[in-house]
Write a protein that holds these residues in place. Structure first.
Motif, PDB file in Angstrom:
ATOM      1  N   ASP A 261       0.848  -1.185   0.000  1.00 16.30           N
ATOM      2  CA  ASP A 261       0.000   0.000   0.000  1.00 16.30           C
ATOM      3  C   ASP A 261       0.884   1.235   0.000  1.00 16.30           C
ATOM      4  O   ASP A 261       2.115   1.132  -0.155  1.00 16.30           O
ATOM      5  N   SER A 262       0.300   2.398   0.175  1.00 14.29           N
ATOM      6  CA  SER A 262       1.074   3.639   0.072  1.00 14.29           C
ATOM      7  C   SER A 262       2.073   3.799   1.209  1.00 14.29           C
ATOM      8  O   SER A 262       3.019   4.595   1.109  1.00 14.29           O
ATOM      9  N   ASP A 263       1.877   3.054   2.295  1.00 16.33           N
ATOM     10  CA  ASP A 263       2.751   3.185   3.462  1.00 16.33           C
ATOM     11  C   ASP A 263       3.859   2.149   3.524  1.00 16.33           C
ATOM     12  O   ASP A 263       4.789   2.281   4.336  1.00 16.33           O
ATOM     13  N   GLY A 264       3.776   1.089   2.724  1.00 20.94           N
ATOM     14  CA  GLY A 264       4.804   0.072   2.795  1.00 20.94           C
ATOM     15  C   GLY A 264       4.408  -1.210   2.109  1.00 20.94           C
ATOM     16  O   GLY A 264       3.399  -1.278   1.388  1.00 20.94           O
ATOM     17  N   ALA A 265       5.209  -2.249   2.350  1.00 22.51           N
ATOM     18  CA  ALA A 265       4.952  -3.570   1.766  1.00 22.51           C
ATOM     19  C   ALA A 265       5.343  -4.633   2.769  1.00 22.51           C
ATOM     20  O   ALA A 265       6.328  -4.490   3.503  1.00 22.51           O
ATOM     21  N   TRP A 266       4.562  -5.718   2.786  1.00 26.37           N
ATOM     22  CA  TRP A 266       4.767  -6.790   3.745  1.00 26.37           C
ATOM     23  C   TRP A 266       4.571  -8.136   3.046  1.00 26.37           C
ATOM     24  O   TRP A 266       3.761  -8.258   2.129  1.00 26.37           O
ATOM     25  N   VAL A 267       5.299  -9.146   3.506  1.00 23.69           N
ATOM     26  CA  VAL A 267       5.135 -10.499   2.999  1.00 23.69           C
ATOM     27  C   VAL A 267       4.834 -11.406   4.176  1.00 23.69           C
ATOM     28  O   VAL A 267       5.358 -11.205   5.280  1.00 23.69           O
ATOM     29  N   ALA A 268       3.967 -12.398   3.962  1.00 20.92           N
ATOM     30  CA  ALA A 268       3.614 -13.354   5.012  1.00 20.92           C
ATOM     31  C   ALA A 268       3.618 -14.756   4.425  1.00 20.92           C
ATOM     32  O   ALA A 268       3.304 -14.952   3.244  1.00 20.92           O
ATOM     33  N   THR A 269       3.967 -15.715   5.237  1.00 20.35           N
ATOM     34  CA  THR A 269       3.962 -17.116   4.822  1.00 20.35           C
ATOM     35  C   THR A 269       2.921 -17.883   5.627  1.00 20.35           C
ATOM     36  O   THR A 269       2.709 -17.594   6.811  1.00 20.35           O
ATOM     37  N   PRO A 270       2.252 -18.855   5.009  1.00 16.75           N
ATOM     38  CA  PRO A 270       1.172 -19.560   5.695  1.00 16.75           C
ATOM     39  C   PRO A 270       1.688 -20.611   6.672  1.00 16.75           C
ATOM     40  O   PRO A 270       2.803 -21.115   6.530  1.00 16.75           O
ATOM     41  N   PRO A 271       0.858 -20.959   7.650  1.00 16.43           N
ATOM     42  CA  PRO A 271       1.208 -22.062   8.548  1.00 16.43           C
ATOM     43  C   PRO A 271       1.075 -23.384   7.809  1.00 16.43           C
ATOM     44  O   PRO A 271       0.405 -23.459   6.771  1.00 16.43           O
ATOM     45  N   PRO A 272       1.691 -24.449   8.296  1.00 12.62           N
ATOM     46  CA  PRO A 272       1.574 -25.750   7.618  1.00 12.62           C
ATOM     47  C   PRO A 272       0.155 -26.284   7.692  1.00 12.62           C
ATOM     48  O   PRO A 272      -0.484 -26.243   8.747  1.00 12.62           O
ATOM     49  N   ILE A 273      -0.355 -26.735   6.556  1.00 10.80           N
ATOM     50  CA  ILE A 273      -1.692 -27.327   6.481  1.00 10.80           C
ATOM     51  C   ILE A 273      -1.633 -28.525   5.550  1.00 10.80           C
ATOM     52  O   ILE A 273      -0.679 -28.694   4.782  1.00 10.80           O
ATOM     53  N   ARG A 274      -2.680 -29.335   5.594  1.00 11.33           N
ATOM     54  CA  ARG A 274      -2.847 -30.405   4.616  1.00 11.33           C
ATOM     55  C   ARG A 274      -3.789 -29.891   3.542  1.00 11.33           C
ATOM     56  O   ARG A 274      -4.973 -29.648   3.790  1.00 11.33           O
ATOM     57  N   VAL A 275      -3.266 -29.690   2.336  1.00 10.65           N
ATOM     58  CA  VAL A 275      -4.059 -29.118   1.247  1.00 10.65           C
ATOM     59  C   VAL A 275      -5.054 -30.150   0.744  1.00 10.65           C
ATOM     60  O   VAL A 275      -4.692 -31.280   0.407  1.00 10.65           O
ATOM     61  N   THR A 276      -6.333 -29.750   0.703  1.00 13.09           N
ATOM     62  CA  THR A 276      -7.395 -30.608   0.193  1.00 13.09           C
ATOM     63  C   THR A 276      -7.902 -30.127  -1.150  1.00 13.09           C
ATOM     64  O   THR A 276      -8.082 -30.898  -2.078  1.00 13.09           O
ATOM     65  N   SER A 277      -8.150 -28.828  -1.273  1.00 17.81           N
ATOM     66  CA  SER A 277      -8.591 -28.233  -2.538  1.00 17.81           C
ATOM     67  C   SER A 277      -8.228 -26.759  -2.519  1.00 17.81           C
ATOM     68  O   SER A 277      -8.561 -26.039  -1.572  1.00 17.81           O
ATOM     69  N   THR A 278      -7.548 -26.308  -3.567  1.00 22.66           N
ATOM     70  CA  THR A 278      -7.143 -24.906  -3.627  1.00 22.66           C
ATOM     71  C   THR A 278      -8.215 -24.009  -4.229  1.00 22.66           C
ATOM     72  O   THR A 278      -8.042 -22.785  -4.267  1.00 22.66           O
ATOM     73  N   VAL A 279      -9.333 -24.570  -4.679  1.00 16.42           N
ATOM     74  CA  VAL A 279     -10.396 -23.784  -5.304  1.00 16.42           C
ATOM     75  C   VAL A 279     -10.989 -22.832  -4.268  1.00 16.42           C
ATOM     76  O   VAL A 279     -11.415 -23.253  -3.193  1.00 16.42           O
ATOM     77  N   GLY A 280     -10.998 -21.558  -4.569  1.00 22.12           N
ATOM     78  CA  GLY A 280     -11.585 -20.575  -3.676  1.00 22.12           C
ATOM     79  C   GLY A 280     -10.658 -20.064  -2.594  1.00 22.12           C
ATOM     80  O   GLY A 280     -11.055 -19.201  -1.797  1.00 22.12           O
ATOM     81  N   ALA A 281      -9.412 -20.543  -2.554  1.00 22.56           N
ATOM     82  CA  ALA A 281      -8.499 -20.106  -1.495  1.00 22.56           C
ATOM     83  C   ALA A 281      -8.173 -18.618  -1.628  1.00 22.56           C
ATOM     84  O   ALA A 281      -8.142 -17.884  -0.631  1.00 22.56           O
ATOM     85  N   GLY A 282      -7.941 -18.160  -2.849  1.00 18.81           N
ATOM     86  CA  GLY A 282      -7.669 -16.745  -3.052  1.00 18.81           C
ATOM     87  C   GLY A 282      -8.860 -15.871  -2.691  1.00 18.81           C
ATOM     88  O   GLY A 282      -8.694 -14.765  -2.162  1.00 18.81           O
ATOM     89  N   ASP A 283     -10.063 -16.368  -2.977  1.00 17.93           N
ATOM     90  CA  ASP A 283     -11.274 -15.616  -2.621  1.00 17.93           C
ATOM     91  C   ASP A 283     -11.390 -15.475  -1.109  1.00 17.93           C
ATOM     92  O   ASP A 283     -11.752 -14.412  -0.599  1.00 17.93           O
ATOM     93  N   SER A 284     -11.077 -16.553  -0.403  1.00 18.31           N
ATOM     94  CA  SER A 284     -11.125 -16.499   1.060  1.00 18.31           C
ATOM     95  C   SER A 284     -10.049 -15.569   1.612  1.00 18.31           C
ATOM     96  O   SER A 284     -10.264 -14.898   2.631  1.00 18.31           O
ATOM     97  N   SER A 285      -8.898 -15.509   0.957  1.00 21.37           N
ATOM     98  CA  SER A 285      -7.861 -14.567   1.374  1.00 21.37           C
ATOM     99  C   SER A 285      -8.378 -13.133   1.289  1.00 21.37           C
ATOM    100  O   SER A 285      -8.159 -12.322   2.203  1.00 21.37           O
ATOM    101  N   LEU A 286      -9.062 -12.825   0.198  1.00 18.15           N
ATOM    102  CA  LEU A 286      -9.631 -11.489   0.052  1.00 18.15           C
ATOM    103  C   LEU A 286     -10.678 -11.221   1.124  1.00 18.15           C
ATOM    104  O   LEU A 286     -10.732 -10.128   1.701  1.00 18.15           O
ATOM    105  N   ALA A 287     -11.501 -12.222   1.413  1.00 16.46           N
ATOM    106  CA  ALA A 287     -12.499 -12.069   2.472  1.00 16.46           C
ATOM    107  C   ALA A 287     -11.830 -11.778   3.806  1.00 16.46           C
ATOM    108  O   ALA A 287     -12.267 -10.902   4.570  1.00 16.46           O
TER     109      ALA A 287
END
Length: 314
Positions: free
Chosen positions: A237-263
């Motif tokens: 954003d206008s104030d800076g930039a940040w990166v984050a890494t996810p915790p370990p999970i067992r992936v079942t389906s990636t469908v909709g994961a980006g949508d949930s991130s936005l939510a």
């Protein structure tokens, strides 16, 4: 209140295999499910599951089978009558969580139907804090449709207009970046590379993504949340930039994961959280969605408990 628009909703059918997908072979499936989908619907389901007030606007014909799945999702919806029926998308997921997705184009909208959708969004956006415009555009709708919606909402509501987030790709995203002045865009790394006409393979992904994002933020968009799949996400954003890494999970389906991130991001922003916590919440919601079968929307109880490190980028 948060409002979402799904111009091209989909009935998401997810088939789960007991072995990796064998192209050209006959395979048995271990399970199957159907969910009301489309990016804006997915965002609305996650926000509603968190107990927040949310309205999902979508074009929907009377008697469309999609409506039964929509009712089952418990999302407050504003249906705009149209003639064509909602498309059906198919996702095939193997035991490793690798997903193959087939997306149909959807029914065409007429000029009158398109105008009715815009009018419905303008009406629903009154008093909203966020408006999320998400997903592909149906046939018959011009690439600048989201720009048209943004302009109509801001002209109608002026200083009280909601913040506007856009999650789309290709020419529709290019149009928003060029003329929409969105408050937030949420591309993944491939969509960002396509937007910039760049190649990210073989590069320092964080540096490359940040370099592209800085050509957009804040000159053309207020902020960018770039999802990187299993590698996490970057917020600029206008104030800076940040990166984050996810915790370990067992992936079942990636469908909709980006949508949930936005939510998750919108939820955290609506609650007044700082940028680092918005990014952290986005990561948790995306990881939770990836751990669930089908296009299920995560609830707060589904969020993974592990640490989500957030680092400020230079």
């Amino acid at each position: 209140m948060i409002v979402t628009l799904t111009a091209n909703p989909s009935l998401d059918r997810t088939v789960t295999l007991g072995a990796p997908l064998a192209v050209g072979e006959v395979q048995g499936a271990t399970s199957a499910r159907e969910d009301a989908g489309g990016k804006g619907i997915n965002v609305a389901r996650a926000i509603s599951a968190a107990g927040e007030d949310c309205t999902a606007v979508l074009p929907l014909a009377a008697g469309d089978p999609f409506d039964a799945a929509l009712h089952a999702s418990h999302v407050n919806a504003r249906r705009v009558p149209v003639h064509g029926h909602v498309r059906a998308n198919v996702a095939i997921t193997d035991p490793a969580g690798i997903t193959t997705k087939l997306n149909l184009p959807g029914a065409s909208l007429t000029a009158d139907e398109t105008s009715a959708v815009v009018d419905a969004v303008v009406a629903a956006a009154a008093g909203a804090t966020w408006l999320v415009l998400a997903g592909s555009l149906p046939p018959g709708v011009s690439d600048d449709f989201y720009v048209r919606v943004i302009q109509a909402v801001r002209e109608a509501h002026g200083a009280s207009a909601p913040l506007i987030a856009v999650d789309t790709s290709g020419p529709a995203l290019s149009a928003v970046v060029e003329r929409g002045a969105a408050d937030l865009i949420k591309p993944n790394d491939d969509e960002l590379a396509e937007l910039a006409g760049a190649e990210l393979a073989g590069t320092d992904i964080h540096a490359a993504v940040l370099g592209i994002a800085r050509t957009l933020v804040p000159a053309r968009v207020g902020a960018a949340l770039i999802t990187l799949g299993s590698r996490g996400a970057i917020l600029v954003d206008s104030d800076g930039a940040w990166v984050a890494t996810p915790p370990p999970i067992r992936v079942t389906s990636t469908v909709g994961a980006g949508d949930s991130s936005l939510a998750g991001y919108v939820l955290a922003h609506s609650r007044g959280e700082a940028p680092e916590e918005r990014l952290r919440t986005a990561i948790r919601y995306g990881a939770a969605a990836a751990s669930l079968p089908g296009t299920q929307a995560p609830t707060p109880a589904d969020l993974p408990p592990g640490d989500v490190p957030v680092t400020r980028l230079a």
